[in-house]
Design a protein around this motif. Structure first.
Motif, mmCIF file in Angstrom:
data_model
loop_
_atom_site.group_PDB
_atom_site.id
_atom_site.type_symbol
_atom_site.label_atom_id
_atom_site.label_comp_id
_atom_site.label_asym_id
_atom_site.label_seq_id
_atom_site.Cartn_x
_atom_site.Cartn_y
_atom_site.Cartn_z
ATOM 1 N N LYS A 40 -50.427 -27.983 -31.360
ATOM 2 C CA LYS A 40 -49.237 -27.179 -31.155
ATOM 3 C C LYS A 40 -49.233 -25.757 -31.160
ATOM 4 O O LYS A 40 -50.518 -25.330 -31.721
ATOM 5 N N SER A 41 -48.767 -24.761 -30.399
ATOM 6 C CA SER A 41 -48.966 -23.642 -30.507
ATOM 7 C C SER A 41 -48.410 -22.847 -32.034
ATOM 8 O O SER A 41 -47.352 -23.469 -32.308
ATOM 9 N N VAL A 42 -49.112 -22.014 -32.236
ATOM 10 C CA VAL A 42 -48.668 -21.103 -33.607
ATOM 11 C C VAL A 42 -48.881 -19.680 -33.206
ATOM 12 O O VAL A 42 -49.458 -19.217 -32.356
ATOM 13 N N SER A 43 -48.130 -18.961 -34.390
ATOM 14 C CA SER A 43 -48.370 -17.461 -34.053
ATOM 15 C C SER A 43 -49.463 -17.145 -35.328
ATOM 16 O O SER A 43 -49.331 -17.729 -36.448
ATOM 17 N N ARG A 45 -51.108 -13.772 -37.182
ATOM 18 C CA ARG A 45 -50.985 -12.293 -37.511
ATOM 19 C C ARG A 45 -52.357 -11.714 -37.830
ATOM 20 O O ARG A 45 -53.042 -12.066 -38.969
ATOM 21 N N THR A 50 -49.630 -9.596 -33.487
ATOM 22 C CA THR A 50 -49.719 -11.042 -33.763
ATOM 23 C C THR A 50 -49.850 -11.543 -32.474
ATOM 24 O O THR A 50 -49.497 -11.513 -31.240
ATOM 25 N N GLU A 52 -50.024 -15.306 -30.116
ATOM 26 C CA GLU A 52 -49.457 -16.797 -30.050
ATOM 27 C C GLU A 52 -50.635 -17.502 -29.177
ATOM 28 O O GLU A 52 -51.075 -17.103 -28.202
#
Length: 80
Positions: A40-43, A45, A50, A52
């Motif tokens: 899955k995509s995540v953010s 930092r 930040t 993605e």
């Protein structure tokens, strides 16, 4: 009579592999499995920006940074 060659090896392919190599193979298999299970995509930092990105890219990057760090520390220890 034992099947030994002139080099003193047993002739059994799996018995001739070092423990360090077995550990490395297991770690690589677990890392690949973990990466494939997290897509899955995540953010993420990085202090200020930040980013993605798909989780597998973050995980592969973390594994590569860890492997590089381990290689550098091993090289440093070998020079002592």
């Amino acid at each position: 009579m034992a099947n030994t060659s002139k080099s003193g090896r047993s002739g059994n392919f799996f018995a001739d592999i070092s423990t360090q190599t077995w550990v490395a193979v297991v770690v690589v298999i677990l890392a690949v499995w973990f990466v494939l299970a997290n897509t899955k995509s995540v953010s993420v930092r990085f202090w200020i920006p930040t980013v993605e990105a798909p989780m597998w890219i973050i995980l592969v990057g973390a594994v590569l940074v860890g492997a590089f760090t381990g290689w550098m520390l091993k090289d440093r220890r070998d020079r002592r």
